[in-house]
Design an enzyme around this catalytic site. Sequence first.
Site, short mmCIF file in Angstrom:
data_model
loop_
_atom_site.label_atom_id
_atom_site.label_comp_id
_atom_site.label_asym_id
_atom_site.label_seq_id
_atom_site.Cartn_x
_atom_site.Cartn_y
_atom_site.Cartn_z
N ASP A 168 -10.05 -5.79 -3.01
CA ASP A 168 -9.46 -4.66 -2.05
C ASP A 168 -10.44 -3.30 -2.17
OD1 ASP A 168 -8.01 -2.44 -1.16
OD2 ASP A 168 -6.14 -3.43 -1.69
N HIS B 21 -7.45 -6.05 1.29
CA HIS B 21 -6.05 -5.22 1.44
C HIS B 21 -5.31 -5.96 2.55
CE1 HIS B 21 -3.97 -1.62 0.36
NE2 HIS B 21 -4.02 -1.23 1.69
N SER C 203 0.71 -1.29 -0.01
CA SER C 203 0.11 -0.06 0.06
C SER C 203 0.83 1.04 0.14
CB SER C 203 -1.09 -0.22 1.25
OG SER C 203 -1.96 0.64 1.21
N1 LIG Z 1 -8.96 0.86 7.85
C1 LIG Z 1 -7.41 0.89 8.24
C2 LIG Z 1 -6.79 1.77 7.06
C3 LIG Z 1 -5.33 1.47 7.08
C4 LIG Z 1 -4.92 0.37 6.52
O1 LIG Z 1 -5.73 -0.68 6.01
N2 LIG Z 1 -3.52 -0.07 6.67
C5 LIG Z 1 -3.03 -1.12 6.15
C6 LIG Z 1 -2.01 -0.49 5.21
S1 LIG Z 1 -2.63 0.64 4.21
C7 LIG Z 1 -2.34 -2.07 7.24
O2 LIG Z 1 -1.37 -2.78 7.10
N3 LIG Z 1 -2.95 -2.05 8.46
C8 LIG Z 1 -2.19 -2.63 9.47
C9 LIG Z 1 -2.51 -4.11 9.69
O3 LIG Z 1 -3.53 -4.55 8.92
O4 LIG Z 1 -1.82 -4.69 10.34
C10 LIG Z 1 -7.23 1.54 9.49
O5 LIG Z 1 -7.74 2.66 9.81
O6 LIG Z 1 -6.41 1.27 10.44
#
Ligand SMILES: N[C@@H](CCC(=O)N[C@@H](CS)C(=O)NCC(=O)O)C(=O)O
Length: 280
Positions: A225, A258, A149
């Site tokens: 995604d 995602h 991402s």
């Molecule tokens: N809906 C998410 C948006 C952010 C998101 O999806 N982050 C991804 C990268 S863009 C991620 O890797 N989040 C941490 C995880 O899943 O461990 C949030 O607010 O935490």
Amino acid sequence: MADTLELVSSTCTFGGWHKRYRHRSTATGTTMTFAIYLPPQAQGGSVPVLYWLSGLTCTDENFATKAGAQRVAAELGLALVMPDTSPRGDGVADADGYDLGQGAGFYVNATQAPWAAHYRMYDYVVDELPALVEAHFPVTQQRAISGHSMGGHGALMIALRNPGRYRSVSAFAPIVNPSAVPWGQKAFAAYLGEDRSTWLSYDSCHQLEIAVERLPMLVDQGEQDGFMPEQLQPDVLARVARQHDWPLTLRRQPGYDHSYYFIASFIEDHLRFHAQHLAA
Ligand SMILES: N[C@@H](CCC(=O)N[C@@H](CS)C(=O)NCC(=O)O)C(=O)O
């Protein structure tokens, strides 16, 4: 001293060691945390390195604990280096949303107040961290880079801007054209200012158009995604790659979203892809 490493933790896994360190960064002017996975082969010699750049809201720990990369890295003799996604701390500027400020450095060198004081993740990832890793650990100068991402944007953009520095690049669900999508526009306006010509140096689609070195590139994108239509837009990268006869492998994976469930499903392919080019 700028290159002193403080060991935070050391954990044995798959015959190798997952280690977390804190150090004072000259690039960001803050204390930064990063992790390195040293495979068993590092006990008897130097191994190549894959740099992993995480996405919004992440620290060095998301990939380490959720992607399941260590088993194959141990088999392939590949070190993994996992930096944080931004400078952090009380004296570091921040914003309310999850997509700006701490946890959302976008791998740029900010030029605008209040961000310019510490948000220099481009310099940190491209120069300071590899120099530190290569000085302190049994690694070669054979490097590859990958990310997810915001980190997929970072990996593609950094590899494209630094010919000869990386043997291969890959990404999961990258923000390929940040200048043209809401996440990138919000971050770049804050960090780089309103002059959009400065944004292009951090935009992978633009960098691919002007790149001089054609390095191997693998991108995976989950078809379920929710961020794909508005923020990620892999079709734009595919079009630019086609126009410039670029060796891009873009795989669309039906059913995947995602999350790190998606990354965990395909990380083995990415590690084998990088190992193949690192060995060449
Ligand atoms: N809906 C998410 C948006 C952010 C998101 O999806 N982050 C991804 C990268 S863009 C991620 O890797 N989040 C941490 C995880 O899943 O461990 C949030 O607010 O935490």
